[in-house]
Structures are given as C-alpha cells and as structure tokens.
Write a protein that holds these residues in place. Structure first.
Motif, short mmCIF file in Angstrom:
data_model
loop_
_atom_site.label_atom_id
_atom_site.label_comp_id
_atom_site.label_asym_id
_atom_site.label_seq_id
_atom_site.Cartn_x
_atom_site.Cartn_y
_atom_site.Cartn_z
N THR B 380 -39.54 34.82 30.94
CA THR B 380 -40.41 35.38 31.82
C THR B 380 -41.27 34.46 33.14
O THR B 380 -41.50 34.63 33.69
N THR B 381 -40.99 33.05 32.34
CA THR B 381 -41.76 32.16 33.30
C THR B 381 -40.56 31.86 34.33
O THR B 381 -39.73 32.02 34.50
N ARG B 382 -41.40 31.37 35.48
CA ARG B 382 -40.56 31.33 36.95
C ARG B 382 -41.27 30.05 37.21
O ARG B 382 -42.56 29.59 37.09
N ARG B 409 -46.08 32.04 44.76
CA ARG B 409 -46.60 32.92 43.73
C ARG B 409 -45.90 33.65 42.93
O ARG B 409 -44.97 34.31 43.31
N TYR B 410 -46.34 33.92 41.26
CA TYR B 410 -45.42 34.46 40.39
C TYR B 410 -46.54 35.66 39.69
O TYR B 410 -47.19 35.03 39.09
N ASP B 411 -46.56 36.64 40.33
CA ASP B 411 -47.62 37.65 39.92
C ASP B 411 -47.36 39.00 40.35
O ASP B 411 -46.43 39.17 41.01
N ARG B 412 -48.11 40.14 39.89
CA ARG B 412 -48.04 41.38 40.21
C ARG B 412 -48.32 41.47 41.69
O ARG B 412 -47.85 42.35 42.41
N GLY B 437 -45.68 47.26 39.47
CA GLY B 437 -46.18 47.00 38.40
C GLY B 437 -45.83 45.69 37.69
O GLY B 437 -46.13 45.42 36.63
N ARG B 439 -44.17 41.72 37.53
CA ARG B 439 -44.49 40.37 38.23
C ARG B 439 -43.23 40.04 39.22
O ARG B 439 -42.08 40.36 38.66
#
Lengths: 202, 520
Positions: B380-382, B409-412, B437, B439
């Motif tokens: 799940t990391t980017r 950015r990698y976020d919701r 909902g 990321r």
C-alpha cells in the motif's frame, strides 16, 4: 372491613406481608444468582470450546510458527516489530544522503501515534503506530528525489510510507553542482507491537 | 367439619364435645342451672379456643313454611329480613332458608323460616363462650342437623317423619322431599309398653297435624324413621305397622347407627343428644340462627385462617421456587465446574503440545498477522515516481509549459483540496466521490507558459492542451485546473492592457491538480 376487623387480623396480615416480602426477595435474589450463573456457564463453555479448538489446531499452529517465525524475526531486526528505532532511521538518512549525493537533510520527527490506516490491514491483536518525519533537502534535479527515497528504503532502517513531497525550483539557476530544487517530504515510519506469549490475549 | 367445639343446649342439660379430625372427643354434660354454668365456665377455661357450633333442643322453637315472590340479591335479602322481623320480633335467633321454588305460574321462592323463640335459653351459655373469646360459628335448632342423616341413609321417600326419644320428650321431625318442613317436641308420659303406645299415638296424631297444616294429605304415604339408639323401640315399629298399615316404618337400631355413621358406641350410649351432636359434626346445617353480631368472631377467625392459609401457600410457593432455583444453581454450578475442569485439561494438553513448538516471541496467529501486515503495508505504500513520470512525459509534448513547483501526496485528502474554484475534467467528479474514503495519489503542478507576450488565448489553449495530455493517461482519474493565467469568470471584474511586444510581458501562470485512480 372496619378498623376492628383490621385489628383482629393484624397478626395474620403482618405474617402474610413478611412472608410475601421475604419470599419475593429470596426469589429475586436467587433469580439474579441463576442469571449470573448462566452467564458464567456460557463464558466457561466458550472458553472450553476455544481451548478445544486451539488444541485441535495445535499441529497447524506449529506449522504456522515454523513458516512465519523467520520473517517475523527479520521484521524485528529491521525495527518494524517492537519499539521505534529512531537511531536507525537517522543513520539511514545519513547514509541515503551520502548515496544520493545530496546537500544534507533537515529532519523533524513528531511523537508516536496510532497508525490511522490500521483497520485496512486487519491487524487482529497487533497494534500499529506511526511517527511522522518531515524532511527538507536540496536537489540538483528531480531524479535525486527518487534516488534518495530508494536509498532510504534500501537501508533496512524500518518501514516507512511517503505521504507527501513538494519540489520547488530555486532561483539562481544554472551554476553547476549547485542545488536547483528544494524538496519538502513527509514520511510515516510505521512500527508494530504484538502481545508476548503469556499476555493472556494469545 | 373442621376442628370445633360442639355444644347442645336443652331446657335441662347442656352437652359439649370437641370435634377433632372427623371424630368425637370427650362428651361432657352439664345441668342447665347455675352450677352447670360454673362447671361449663371451668370446662371452657381448659378447652382450646375452637370455633363453637351450638344446637338447641327446646320446645320454644318455630317453623314456618312460606312462599315469597321470586327475587334476587338485595331485594331478596330485604324481603326476607322484613319477614323475619315480622314473624320473630322478640328473638334475634331466626333464619330463613330457601328450599326451592313453587311449581305454579309465579314460580315463587319457598322458604323455611325457623327461630328459637326463647333466646334466654342460650344467652348465658353464649356469654361464657364469648368471654372465653371462642368464635361462635353457628346456632342451630336440633332438627335441622338431621338432614345429614337422610343423606347417609340415602332416604328418598317424599314424606318422612323422623322420630327420636329425648329426655324432654319425643322429637318428631317431618321432611318433605328430603327437606325439613316442621318439627315438634311432644311431651309423653308413662313408661314401658304404655310409653310405646303413647309414642305410636303421637305419630298418628302428628300425621293428622300435618294434614291440618296442609303439609301432606292423609292419602299420601308416610314413612317413619325411628332412631333407636338403645334398641328400646323395636316394638314401636310393630305397633305402628299393626295400627297404621299405611305408614311405612323403618327402625334404625343401635348397631345400624354405629355402622352407618361410625359413631363411637360409648358416645351413642351416653345420650340421644350425642347422636345429634355427631350429626352436627358431620355437617353443619344451613339454617344458622345466630345473628351477625354473634358470629363476628367466627368470621374473623375464618378470615385469619384464610390469611394464614394464604401465607402458607405463599411460603410454600416461595420455598418451592427457591428450592428449584437452588437446584438450578447447583446444576449450573456443576456444569461450570465441569467446563472449568475440561478447559484446564485442554489448556494443559495444549501447553504440553506447545512445548514441541519452536520458541517464538508471540503466538502463531500474531506471527502470521505481523508478516501479512508488513506485506500489506509494502503493497500500500506509494512514491512520487509515477506522478513524476506522468508529468515528465506530458511535458515532452508541451515545450511551452514550464514547471516551477511540483507537489505529490498519498492520502485520503488530495493535495490542495482546500483550494476553492477547482474545475474538474468532465465525468470525473462521481468517481472521485466514490473513492473519497480510500487513499490516492494526487499531484500539484504550478508553472507558467513561456514565452508569453500577452496572448492569453494562446496561453490558455496551451495549458488546456497540457491538461488534455495528462487526462489521457489511464492512471489519471481527473485533472483539475485550479488557476489559469486569466480568470474569465463573468462574475468577476477584469482589467489589463493589450500592448503587444516581442519581449516577455507579464506571466501566464497556472496551477493544476492531477488525481490518480485509487487502484494505482
């Protein structure tokens, strides 16, 4: 029924009232006891079933331990399992800076807090934490950013997830071996804690 | 009848016997005078406080058979009370007992009114009983207790004359259809055979008397039942049979009385009164002469007994309930202990099995999950690499676009989500809402169009072309134009100049937000 009758019936009425009161109290008290005993029994039965299931699956459990213990210990070594290894992170930063030939890295690590995306990972009894690390550093060109991040990942200092990066072109422009870009990145270092054997949860 | 004290009062004697457990106790006789009263007082002081049933055997009695209009409830009570006051003004000891209804059209109610005319006969004795605080259950005329005998002997004759010889005379009690109609105490004189003749004559006279009262006609058959407790009246039966052939006569001798009623011979031998007291003990009649004031104590006694009985029932029910609950508790407790033992055994076996396991810092489940979680985190990391590649490739086709600042950015929340006025590429808003909902990667591109000599249309077209190139990438969910060199929104004011120059004049700055699909 008049007052005279009531006087004549006082003793039996008192006896009746006492019997009703004592009987009702005794019944209520015993019913409470029966209810709590039933709940205790249900709890014990669940525990017994769990114990039986665990015993039946003990062979399977052994296989699981044999299969995953090595990986788990590797995760312990890199600092993913257990307490945060901030010294390792900083060492990793230093080495990555050297490998990516950057101009030095400013860092700021915030206090540890629960990992907000833990539910997506189905951790069970495990607890996940994160500590945000903000980095500021200069680059010759854009490619240095990924070289730095890849180098940091290769250090084996722990698990991190890059949340945000920003690259700004610096003024001044074309002097050779002078930084052209400034980067601001935010990483989350993720750690995990597992209850030890005998903690009662296992 | 429940345990009680049975008392018989006649003009000359008073008899008392306790009734316990369905049988007679000690039978005691007192003279009806001052000495007898004193002895009776002494007797009562030793007796337990049982309810008292009293029968009166006296000539001062009255029986009236009357039909009253049919009525119910309060009307009936008031009418009967009026009749009682009308007939028996001088005595409180009177009662009315309904004996069915007439066969005529009016279907009137038939009542037997009876009373003790001389209350003084029993007042002194009742006073002693009241002083002793014994509840008086009832006062009855002696003939009324005979009804139980008819039931015991299963007598069905419609006209029955019950005959018994008492100390004060000959008691003749007439039953019509097994219901008491009238009774009289006739004084007879003489002894031996003369007495028997007198008895037979009295029976014949009684038949005429009943005819005169229109209770029965002479043509109707009459049955006579002679109570002979000492077998002294056997000849009377023969006399009646000889002199009055239309009278059916039955002799109830000593043995038959004992075998039928199960009365003790000793009690039966003591007095004919004992026989009637025994009948009273078997069943108290409905014709209770005692007024409410006399039986108040008995009603309270009954209420006390009822409440005590209710108390007993409640206590028993509670005890049964508690016993069942305790049994349940014991049962459940046993099951709990059994489950605990089984659990402990299973845990011990499991512990023994775990000794064969490799030493591990946590259990197998946690080991597995920890490794799987680490793998999921890895998955799940980017990194910004993909976004940088997409932008770099787009820039190759748009040399006029110059990037000054790049964010990722990698976020919701996508980067620059707080910036107002973003204009999304068509069709992308719905997909963005559905994935809000999760990321996702988003990038911010700030730059300008170079060279720019004041041609905003050309600059905006170059930016739009760059946006189009970005949007065509399959990884891109949407591209939002946050800022253009010129805001042509018709709601805002706009000013500038149109001077054209070969040199760079002003800046054609723009800002975009690129959002990648959450699956990327």
């Amino acid at each position: 029924m008049n007052a005279y009758d009531l006087r004549a019936l006082r003793n039996p009425l008192i006896a009746l009232a006492i019997v009703l009161a004592v009987g009702a109290q005794a019944i209520y008290y015993l019913n409470q006891l029966v209810t709590s005993s039933r709940e205790e029994l249900a709890k014990q039965v669940v525990q017994m079933r769990d114990a039986r299931t665990r015993l039946q699956k003990s062979g399977e459990e052994k296989q699981v331990i044999v299969r995953y213990l090595g990986d788990y210990q590797a995760l312990q070594r890199i600092g993913f399992v257990g307490d945060e290894q901030r010294l390792n992170w900083l060492e990793g930063l230093r080495l990555s800076n050297q490998q990516a030939q950057l101009f030095g890295i400013n860092y700021q690590i915030s206090a540890q807090q629960p990992y907000p995306y833990a539910a997506e990972l189905d951790p069970g009894q495990l607890t996940l934490y994160q500590s945000e690390m903000k980095l500021g550093f200069s680059l010759l060109h854009e490619g240095d950013l990924m070289r730095f991040l890849n180098a940091l990942a290769q250090q084996g200092a722990g698990f991190f997830s890059v949340r945000e990066c920003k690259l700004d072109r610096l003024g001044g422009g074309t002097v050779r071996f002078q930084p052209n870009l400034h980067a601001e990145c935010s990483l989350n270092w993720i750690t995990l804690r597992a209850p030890a054997v005998g903690d009662g949860k296992s | 009848m429940a345990d009680s004290l049975l008392i018989s009062v006649s003009a000359t004697r008073v008899s008392a016997a306790p009734w316990r457990g369905g049988g007679f106790g000690e039978y005691t006789v007192f003279d009806n005078d001052e000495n007898g009263l004193a002895a009776f007082k002494e007797y009562l002081s030793r007796a337990p406080r049982l309810p008292v049933h009293m029968v009166v055997d006296a000539v001062e009695e009255d029986y009236r058979f009357e039909s009253l209009p049919h009525s119910y409830g309060r009307d009936r009570r008031e009418m009967v009370n009026r009749k009682l006051k009308q007939h028996y003004r001088n005595t409180p000891y009177a009662s009315a007992h309904m004996q069915g209804r007439d066969s005529g059209k009016r279907r009137d109610d038939r009542y037997l009114f009876c009373a003790l005319i001389n209350p003084d006969l029993i007042n002194s004795w009742l006073q002693l009983i009241t002083e002793r605080e014994m509840p008086v259950a009832g006062v009855y005329l002696l003939p009324t207790v005979s009804a139980v005998l008819l039931d015991k002997l299963k007598i069905t004759q419609p006209n029955l004359l019950l005959v018994s010889i008492h100390e004060s005379g000959m008691r003749l009690t007439f039953f019509r259809d097994q219901k008491l109609r009238i009774s009289r105490l006739a004084r007879t004189e003489g002894g031996g055979h003369d007495a028997l003749k007198n008895y037979a004559a009295e029976i014949s006279n009684t038949r005429l008397y009943l005819h005169a009262l229109r209770v029965m006609t002479l043509d109707e058959p009459l049955s006579v039942l002679i109570i002979d407790r000492d077998d002294s009246l056997a000849e009377l039966t023969q006399l009646i049979a000889r002199d009055s052939p239309n009278i059916e006569c039955r002799h109830l001798g000593r043995q038959e009385i004992i075998s039928t009623l199960r009365i003790r011979a000793q009690a039966l031998d003591s007095s004919i009164t004992a026989f009637y007291l025994y009948l009273l003990g078997l069943r108290a009649p409905a014709n209770n002469l005692a007024p409410a004031g006399v039986t108040l104590g008995f009603r309270q006694h009954q209420a006390r007994r009822a409440i005590y009985a209710l108390t007993g029932v409640a206590a028993t029910a509670a005890a049964i309930w508690c016993t069942l609950s305790l049994y349940q508790l014991y049962d459940i407790g046993s099951d709990v202990e059994s489950a605990k033992r089984s659990t402990a055994e299973l845990q011990a076996k499991y512990k023994a099995a775990t000794l064969q396991f490799p030493s591990a810092p946590t259990n197998a489940e946690n080991l597995r999950r920890a490794v799987e979680v680490s793998q999921r985190i890895g998955a799940t990391t980017r990194s910004p690499e993909l976004m940088m590649d997409i932008v770099s490739e787009a820039l190759e086709n748009h040399p006029a676009i110059v990037i000054r600042s790049f964010g990722w950015r990698y976020d919701r929340n996508e980067i620059g989500a707080d910036t107002a006025g973003a204009k999304a590429a068509p069709g992308a808003a719905a997909a963005a809402a559905a994935d809000s909902g999760r990321r996702k990667q988003s990038g911010s591109i700030e730059g300008e169009v170079r060279p720019f000599r004041g041609d905003y249309r050309a600059a905006i077209e170059a930016i739009q072309s760059f946006v189009g190139t970005l949007s065509k990438r399959p990884e891109v969910a949407e591209v939002k134009v946050i800022k253009l060199p010129l805001d042509i929104d018709q709601k805002l004011s706009l000013s500038g100049n149109t001077v054209e120059s070969r040199e760079q004049t002003g800046k054609a700055e723009f800002r975009l937000v690129v959002v990648l699909k959450p699956t990327v």
